[in-house]
Scaffold this motif. Sequence first.
Motif, PDB file in Angstrom:
ATOM      1  N   ASN A 188     -24.553 -45.950 -47.232  1.00  0.00           N
ATOM      2  CA  ASN A 188     -24.143 -46.424 -48.541  1.00  0.00           C
ATOM      3  C   ASN A 188     -23.446 -45.324 -49.307  1.00  0.00           C
ATOM      4  O   ASN A 188     -23.912 -44.184 -49.312  1.00  0.00           O
ATOM      5  CB  ASN A 188     -25.411 -46.767 -49.351  1.00  0.00           C
ATOM      6  CG  ASN A 188     -25.659 -48.247 -49.351  1.00  0.00           C
ATOM      7  OD1 ASN A 188     -24.709 -49.015 -49.413  1.00  0.00           O
ATOM      8  ND2 ASN A 188     -26.909 -48.623 -49.276  1.00  0.00           N
ATOM      9  N   GLY A 191     -18.133 -43.489 -48.486  1.00  0.00           N
ATOM     10  CA  GLY A 191     -16.676 -43.447 -48.578  1.00  0.00           C
ATOM     11  C   GLY A 191     -15.951 -44.350 -47.596  1.00  0.00           C
ATOM     12  O   GLY A 191     -14.745 -44.182 -47.390  1.00  0.00           O
ATOM     13  N   GLN A 324     -22.268 -50.052 -41.868  1.00  0.00           N
ATOM     14  CA  GLN A 324     -23.212 -48.950 -42.115  1.00  0.00           C
ATOM     15  C   GLN A 324     -23.840 -48.487 -40.822  1.00  0.00           C
ATOM     16  O   GLN A 324     -24.073 -47.308 -40.627  1.00  0.00           O
ATOM     17  CB  GLN A 324     -24.284 -49.404 -43.087  1.00  0.00           C
ATOM     18  CG  GLN A 324     -23.676 -49.920 -44.366  1.00  0.00           C
ATOM     19  CD  GLN A 324     -24.561 -49.767 -45.557  1.00  0.00           C
ATOM     20  OE1 GLN A 324     -25.657 -49.253 -45.469  1.00  0.00           O
ATOM     21  NE2 GLN A 324     -24.089 -50.203 -46.693  1.00  0.00           N
ATOM     22  N   PRO A 378     -18.361 -37.216 -50.860  1.00  0.00           N
ATOM     23  CA  PRO A 378     -18.058 -38.537 -50.309  1.00  0.00           C
ATOM     24  C   PRO A 378     -16.636 -38.568 -49.760  1.00  0.00           C
ATOM     25  O   PRO A 378     -15.759 -37.859 -50.262  1.00  0.00           O
ATOM     26  CB  PRO A 378     -18.207 -39.472 -51.514  1.00  0.00           C
ATOM     27  CG  PRO A 378     -18.043 -38.610 -52.699  1.00  0.00           C
ATOM     28  CD  PRO A 378     -18.552 -37.257 -52.315  1.00  0.00           C
ATOM     29  N   ARG A 394     -11.166 -35.730 -44.669  1.00  0.00           N
ATOM     30  CA  ARG A 394     -11.615 -36.301 -45.950  1.00  0.00           C
ATOM     31  C   ARG A 394     -10.457 -37.081 -46.559  1.00  0.00           C
ATOM     32  O   ARG A 394      -9.310 -36.615 -46.554  1.00  0.00           O
ATOM     33  CB  ARG A 394     -12.061 -35.212 -46.915  1.00  0.00           C
ATOM     34  CG  ARG A 394     -12.762 -35.799 -48.113  1.00  0.00           C
ATOM     35  CD  ARG A 394     -13.338 -34.760 -49.034  1.00  0.00           C
ATOM     36  NE  ARG A 394     -14.157 -35.384 -50.055  1.00  0.00           N
ATOM     37  CZ  ARG A 394     -14.461 -34.816 -51.195  1.00  0.00           C
ATOM     38  NH1 ARG A 394     -14.054 -33.593 -51.458  1.00  0.00           N
ATOM     39  NH2 ARG A 394     -15.209 -35.443 -52.080  1.00  0.00           N
ATOM     40  N   PRO A 396      -8.191 -38.809 -49.521  1.00  0.00           N
ATOM     41  CA  PRO A 396      -7.889 -38.467 -50.916  1.00  0.00           C
ATOM     42  C   PRO A 396      -8.521 -39.514 -51.821  1.00  0.00           C
ATOM     43  O   PRO A 396      -8.619 -40.685 -51.445  1.00  0.00           O
ATOM     44  CB  PRO A 396      -6.359 -38.548 -50.974  1.00  0.00           C
ATOM     45  CG  PRO A 396      -5.947 -39.368 -49.815  1.00  0.00           C
ATOM     46  CD  PRO A 396      -7.022 -39.305 -48.783  1.00  0.00           C
TER      47      PRO A 396
HETATM   48  N1  LIG Z   1     -12.515 -38.987 -50.638  1.00  0.00           N
HETATM   49  C1  LIG Z   1     -13.233 -39.128 -51.744  1.00  0.00           C
HETATM   50  N2  LIG Z   1     -13.141 -38.239 -52.735  1.00  0.00           N
HETATM   51  C2  LIG Z   1     -13.877 -38.382 -53.847  1.00  0.00           C
HETATM   52  N3  LIG Z   1     -14.731 -39.393 -54.081  1.00  0.00           N
HETATM   53  C3  LIG Z   1     -14.860 -40.308 -53.119  1.00  0.00           C
HETATM   54  C4  LIG Z   1     -14.125 -40.230 -51.899  1.00  0.00           C
HETATM   55  N4  LIG Z   1     -14.452 -41.276 -51.131  1.00  0.00           N
HETATM   56  C5  LIG Z   1     -15.361 -41.979 -51.828  1.00  0.00           C
HETATM   57  N5  LIG Z   1     -15.606 -41.414 -53.018  1.00  0.00           N
HETATM   58  C6  LIG Z   1     -16.519 -41.921 -54.050  1.00  0.00           C
HETATM   59  O1  LIG Z   1     -17.745 -42.239 -53.443  1.00  0.00           O
HETATM   60  C7  LIG Z   1     -18.237 -43.470 -53.904  1.00  0.00           C
HETATM   61  C8  LIG Z   1     -18.552 -44.394 -52.746  1.00  0.00           C
HETATM   62  O2  LIG Z   1     -17.367 -44.695 -52.045  1.00  0.00           O
HETATM   63  P1  LIG Z   1     -17.198 -46.057 -51.254  1.00  0.00           P
HETATM   64  O3  LIG Z   1     -17.350 -47.233 -52.162  1.00  0.00           O
HETATM   65  O4  LIG Z   1     -15.934 -45.941 -50.508  1.00  0.00           O
HETATM   66  O5  LIG Z   1     -18.447 -45.982 -50.281  1.00  0.00           O
HETATM   67  P2  LIG Z   1     -18.919 -47.016 -49.203  1.00  0.00           P
HETATM   68  O6  LIG Z   1     -19.265 -46.246 -48.007  1.00  0.00           O
HETATM   69  O7  LIG Z   1     -17.934 -48.123 -49.064  1.00  0.00           O
HETATM   70  O8  LIG Z   1     -20.250 -47.581 -49.847  1.00  0.00           O
HETATM   71  P3  LIG Z   1     -20.949 -49.000 -49.606  1.00  0.00           P
HETATM   72  O9  LIG Z   1     -21.575 -48.942 -48.263  1.00  0.00           O
HETATM   73  O10 LIG Z   1     -21.944 -49.078 -50.695  1.00  0.00           O
HETATM   74  O11 LIG Z   1     -19.879 -50.036 -49.692  1.00  0.00           O
HETATM   75  C9  LIG Z   1     -17.206 -44.033 -54.869  1.00  0.00           C
HETATM   76  O12 LIG Z   1     -17.654 -43.825 -56.167  1.00  0.00           O
HETATM   77  C10 LIG Z   1     -15.977 -43.236 -54.612  1.00  0.00           C
HETATM   78  O13 LIG Z   1     -15.248 -43.021 -55.782  1.00  0.00           O
END
Ligand SMILES: Nc1ncnc2c1ncn2[C@@H]1O[C@H](COP(=O)(O)OP(=O)(O)OP(=O)(O)O)[C@@H](O)[C@H]1O
Length: 446
Positions: A188, A191, A324, A378, A394, A396
Amino acid sequence: MADLTLWLEATGALAGAGGLGYAKVRAPRVYWSLVGLPVTWGRFTLSYRSTMDVCGLTVQPSGLRAFMTRNVARREVQPVPPKIRRVRGTSTGLRVTLRLPAGLEPADLIATTERLRHAWGVHSVTVAETKPGYVELRMTGYDVLRRVRMPRKARPRDLVVPVALREDGTAFERDYRKAPMALTLGANHSGKSMYQRNLIKGLAQLPVALVGIDCKRGVEQSAYAPRLSALATTPDDSASLLAVLVAEMGDRFDLLKTHGVSDLWELPAGTRPVPVVVLVDEVAELFLISSRKDEERREQIVTALIRLSQMARAVGIYLEICGQRFGSDLGKGATMLRAQLTGRVVHRVNDKQTAEMGLADIAPDAVPVASLIPMERPGTAVAADSSGGWSKIRTPETSREEVAAVCRAFAHLIPDLPALKPFRPFVPAEVPAAGPSLVKPHPVTD
Ligand SMILES: Nc1ncnc2c1ncn2[C@@H]1O[C@H](COP(=O)(O)OP(=O)(O)OP(=O)(O)O)[C@@H](O)[C@H]1O
Ligand SMILES: [Mg+2]
């Protein structure tokens, strides 16, 4: 007067030092170009030979060379390091191309990168084989993944989309022709959706059809509706959509057969159907069922996904799946589908097993790296493919609004695919932003 000059000079020097200190933290790119690069280049040039020597990266010269050195130059015969062929400074680091002498292999350099990094005082050193006998040492002067900025030259083209930055400062590109199907894993908030968002931003600018499956009621993907050819937000819709895609695959195979070719790209440009990229956000929603009556639907979805993953590459239908976890605990068919997904990107995970699900079968040495991704970064992930190579990347940080704007700007690229019409998401007409009225009010009594 002399006092004033001294005072001005001292203030200037202090301001300069302060500015550099500030740049080092706030604008590492500028600091690197102004200070880091010249210093590192100098240090590298002066200490190259001795560093290679102490790191064990030298070999005894050939017989002829040793003979010439001893008898013509009248010098002591010394072991030789790899020859430097090219040194190039970049905005993030220094690239050095080396010609390997007989007796050294890229693995020898890879084993010493940590020592080289400390010897030259750089943030990281990675080794890439450019062609047989040649390697490139890619040094980065600072942590490029702290605040990601994509290289200026990285632009989406053909079916290649730059989605993230690698640790060595190069762009990580998702190439659908090389790795048609891919899996993105992560806990979760690690990113995954950001990764897919960057991907959509690039894909939206290419002549492809985008199909979204977002069973979280579309909270992620509905913002991109203006550029989506189809969007399913419930498992029931997803089952129907996938059935349509399987039928489309069949039609395309018929077309290939008529033209006597085996691949979409061998068709003449005029008759070639447009490639389709299917983006699934949270695949578990398609696999998990809450009641027995949903079992049939699950079966349909899983069969369709497996069929697409096995055959659709040849007809230009590509899968991009996010989840996940993706292991046998998702039930029948999960590991079979996973085996078809060549490209792997693993974000931060909560347990080693998840990292293993994504990486153990293709790049086992990347598993510990994925398990160590910190929570406060993230978007950081390990990207691997079946060639066994992997890199830390990573994405952007890109806002949903920015990607939605790109989707609106490229809405005209939506191809004409009649089969997908029923799944076309509703796009509200653009309402002009509320602002002050330009119409002058007239008093009614006039
Ligand atoms: N490359 C990055 N740089 C900075 N912040 C990031 C980056 N990638 C993700 N984030 C931040 O991390 C948080 C989670 O990102 P994201 O929604 O993509 O996660 P997820 O893995 O899809 O989570 P979930 O499983 O809950 O859907 C967001 O608030 C996002 O702004
Ligand atoms: Mg998400």
